[in-house]
Structures are given as C-alpha cells and as structure tokens.
Design a protein around this motif. Structure first.
Motif, PDB file in Angstrom:
ATOM      1  N   GLU A  50       0.847  -1.188   0.000  1.00 59.30           N
ATOM      2  CA  GLU A  50       0.000   0.000   0.000  1.00 59.30           C
ATOM      3  C   GLU A  50       0.885   1.240   0.000  1.00 59.30           C
ATOM      4  OE1 GLU A  50      -3.288   0.026   2.825  1.00 59.30           O
ATOM      5  OE2 GLU A  50      -3.028  -2.125   3.120  1.00 59.30           O
ATOM      6  N   GLN A 105      -3.981  -4.623  10.734  1.00 61.06           N
ATOM      7  CA  GLN A 105      -3.456  -3.363  10.225  1.00 61.06           C
ATOM      8  C   GLN A 105      -2.449  -2.717  11.182  1.00 61.06           C
ATOM      9  OE1 GLN A 105      -4.220  -2.294   7.103  1.00 61.06           O
ATOM     10  NE2 GLN A 105      -5.318  -4.235   6.952  1.00 61.06           N
ATOM     11  N   GLY A 154      -7.098   7.886   8.448  1.00 55.49           N
ATOM     12  CA  GLY A 154      -7.325   7.536   7.050  1.00 55.49           C
ATOM     13  C   GLY A 154      -7.372   8.780   6.185  1.00 55.49           C
ATOM     14  N   HIS A 181      -3.261   5.614   6.608  1.00 58.69           N
ATOM     15  CA  HIS A 181      -3.767   4.727   5.564  1.00 58.69           C
ATOM     16  C   HIS A 181      -4.399   5.555   4.446  1.00 58.69           C
ATOM     17  CE1 HIS A 181      -3.439   0.876   7.805  1.00 58.69           C
ATOM     18  NE2 HIS A 181      -3.538   1.688   8.849  1.00 58.69           N
TER      19      HIS A 181
END
Length: 457
Positions: A39, A63, A165, A191
């Motif tokens: 990612e 995560q 996020g 993220h």
C-alpha cells in the motif's frame, strides 16, 4: 540452491532485504508472476535511479503491524489477474527465504486485501527450485502466534499514535503523499483510502464502512477527506458515514458540501460580513442586459457553477462578448454566475491557507501573460507574499463561516480593499509549500492531534 525443495501449497516465507520476518505465501504454479501486498506505493529517485517506497501489512486482517519498505524498480508491467483485471504494477527484485532456502525473485507490488494471502509465489520464481505438493501445507514449518508477536512487536512499541485515514482518489498526488508522510513522521498510523474502494453498510444496530476485500474501516480515529469535485456526492456520503460512527473528520461532510456550491458559499460569506466582488446569478436569463449591468458592465467574469480549477470561467471583455457567452450558456440550460472584473488586480490573487482557525501560510499567484486568472493548475506562478492583518481576518472569518478546519481562501486586492473570491475545502499543498517552505501537511496533522488532546513524546 543445488536441489529442488518440495513445498506445500501454503508456506511461511520471509524477505530479509525488505525486513519482513514472516509472511504467509500462496504457492501457485498456475500464476506466472509473484505478487506482494503493498500500500501507499510511491516511486522516487535515489542516486539517479528509480526506486519505490511502500508499506506492507504482512499479517492478513491485522493493520497494526506495518513494515516500511524501499526497493529499486526494475520494471513496470501490465499484469492480468485471475479475475481478468489488468493492472500496471511496479516490479522489484528481492531475496525470498523459504525454510533454509534463499534465492532472488522478481515481485510485483499490488494491493491484495481482497485475496487470502499477502504473498503469491508464481511459477517464474519457482522454476528450477521448487516442486509443489498441492496436498501439503507448511512443509517447511509453521510460524506460531507467539513468534508473530515477537517478530512484529517492534512495530508497535512505545506510545501508540492515532489511526488516520486519508480519504481521496489519487495516492500519487503531491498533497496526498505529503499528508501521509507528515502523519507517519509524527508517529501515527496512516492509511490511504481510495473513495471508489469504500462502500457502506447502513444498519440501525451495526453500521459499517467496508474497503476492497471486505476489510472493515470502523476502527479509525480520524479521516482527512480530500474529495475531488467529480466525487463530491459519494465522497461526502462516505464522510458523513464515518462521522456517524463517531470518527473525527478534519473537514466535516456538511462543510464540504456547502463549499462546493459556489452560490450558497457566497451567500454564507456575505451573511457573515465577508466582502466579495459584486455578483449576479441567473438561470438562463431573458434580461441579459440587466444581469450585465448589475455587476457594473463589461469587462466581467462569467462562471458555470459546476466549474473547478479555472474550468468554466470566462472573461468577457465587451458587452457583446458577454451577451454571446451568456447566450451560449443558455443553450446548455445552465445556472450562470456573473461577477465584476477587478482590473487593478492585474492577474494576481492571494491564496491563504487556514488550518484550525489560523493562517499558516500565504502565497501570491500570478497568471501567465495573456491570462486573466491566476491559477497554478493552468501554469500560473506562485511566490511568497506578506499579507495584511485585514486579509488574514477575512480568511479566518471565511473558513469559520464555512465551518472548515482546513481551507484554501482566495482573496483579490482591489481599490475597494481585499475581496474574497472563493473558499476551497480540499486545497492543494504543492504550490504553497513550495513557495513558502512551510510544513502545511504537518499543521493539518496537528489539528487532528489537538482534537484528541494528543501529545507527542
């Protein structure tokens, strides 16, 4: 390796060069290429060569364990998945360890959240080295939960940061990369969440937001929405759902929605005592002459409400030209906004960046020769500028009126004093950070920390 090793269809492996001590691998002779879950894949240059930076969550559905990796790029290829989907991927070379065996393989980087394994070993990497017994699993040994905890405890030591996020569309954008970088530097778990990969479960007892592959996103502390105009409706719906789950949003959905409505935002600003250029609004007007005259005649600016980043904005230098443009917009049955042209600005305006009620940076934007509108996206230039106390006051008041914690406020200097042009709820960072040298991304992260009363060690 001098002899072939027999392995099962599932094994544990490691990547010493990437500092990944254990990751479960699917051994699949039906797949040509090998793939590693990655990612935040970001290419960069290192000593004149192309490299890639990425993060790996090596344990499925976990995560918390994050490995930051860097590797030299050897290729970029279009890979066809088992479902027929074609994707362009970066390719790297790295050593893989299976049991006591170690050799170099080529690996493509891709998001494997929807797959059962974080690593896929394809036949190109097996050739001459491996024989697969499909009935066996973990012939080279298993990794226990205790070992996993021991391997990855270093990624979770010390004070835990926030789980944040970034809700956006393009991980390659400078602004998005900077925000992720700034959050990580301050010890937070960052993220990138692609808006198109998110979907919602509306339920009275257990509402959820899911990500590609079925991953549930309910455990975030905060989200930073950076929604492109074409995704406003869905992006704001997602942000609203995060808010319903008691997840803090740096800019809330209602504020973003109203900031995207040019007319409504101007009305809000006026109601809060913020001066704007004289503006007219109509829906395919019959009284074109009166609409032109109410903003002081030509030259004037004509805008479509749906336009962004300088698109749908026209300078009509004469009354005849204004009539022609307005008549053309009539045929589209479009809502038309006309605005007085501030000639003395000479193609310049100011962008003030407001974070949590403070102006943290300001720049002057200047249009290219022959252009009337200063816009970095259209090739304009940016430079440092000293703004007045009045201009700061207008920017702060405008952000407060729109209820935005983060805002790019555009101001134009006129003979009547500073006038507000527009308020942007997802302002870009590249131009203003480059011009001023300020760490604006870091200021955005600090605003989130302030909400949680979070203090770094």
């Amino acid at each position: 390796m001098t002899q072939k090793v027999i392995v099962g269809s599932e094994e544990w492996c490691s990547f010493p060069d990437l500092k990944i001590p254990a990751i479960k691998v699917r051994v699949d002779s039906g797949a040509k290429t090998s793939a590693l879950h990655a990612e935040q894949i970001t290419p960069f240059e290192k000593e004149g060569e192309k490299w890639v930076r990425f993060i790996v969550n090596p344990i499925q559905n976990n995560q918390k364990s994050v490995i930051k990796c860097e590797a030299k790029i050897i290729d970029r290829r279009v890979v066809k998945s088992s479902s027929g989907y074609r994707e362009s991927r970066f390719v790297i070379k790295t050593n893989i360890s299976l049991g006591s065996f170690d050799w170099e393989i080529e690996v493509t980087l891709t998001n494997r959240d929807s797959m059962g394994f974080r690593m896929l070993l394809g036949r190109e990497a097996m050739s001459g080295k491996i024989i697969v017994d499909p009935e066996e699993r973990y012939k080279l040994g298993e990794v226990s939960n205790e070992m996993i905890k021991e391997y990855y405890q270093l990624t979770n030591h010390g004070k835990q940061g926030l789980r944040i996020g970034l809700l956006a569309s393009n991980p390659e954008l400078y602004s998005n990369k900077r925000i992720l970088e700034a959050g990580e530097l301050r010890g937070h778990e960052m993220h990138f969440l692609n808006i198109k990969h998110c979907y919602m479960k509306l339920d009275a007892t257990q509402p959820e937001i899911h990500y590609r592959g079925g991953r549930v996103l309910n455990d975030f502390d905060a989200v930073i929405p950076r929604i492109r105009p074409s995704m406003t409706y869905y992006g704001c719906a997602l942000t609203r759902h995060f808010e319903s789950l008691k997840i803090f949003s740096l800019n809330n959905s209602a504020a973003i929605t109203q900031s995207r409505d040019k007319l409504f935002s101007l009305q809000l600003l006026l109601n809060n005592g913020v001066e704007i250029p004289t503006t007219g609004f109509a829906n395919s007007p019959l009284d074109t002459n009166d609409l032109i005259n109410m903003v002081g005649g030509s030259p004037l600016i004509i805008k479509l409400l749906e336009g962004t980043q300088g698109k749908g904005v026209v300078l009509a230098e004469t009354k005849k030209a204004a009539e022609s443009v307005i008549n053309a917009f009539k045929s589209l049955n479009a809502n038309i906004l006309v605005q007085e042209f501030i000639k003395e600005a000479n193609g310049k305006d100011l962008r003030l960046f407001v974070v949590d009620g403070k102006v943290v940076a300001a720049m002057q934007r200047e249009a290219l020769p022959g252009e009337f509108r200063a816009n970095i996206h259209l090739g304009g230039t940016a430079s440092v500028v000293k703004v007045t106390a009045e201009e700061k006051r207008i920017a702060i008041r405008a952000a407060k009126a729109m209820n935005l914690k983060v805002a790019g406020v555009d101001i134009i200097r006129s003979v009547k004093g500073p006038l507000l042009l527009e308020v942007n709820s997802s302002p870009g960072l590249e131009g203003i950070e480059g011009a001023t040298g300020k760490d604006i991304a870091g200021e955005m992260i600090k605003a989130i920390e302030k909400n949680f009363k979070y203090k770094m060690d």
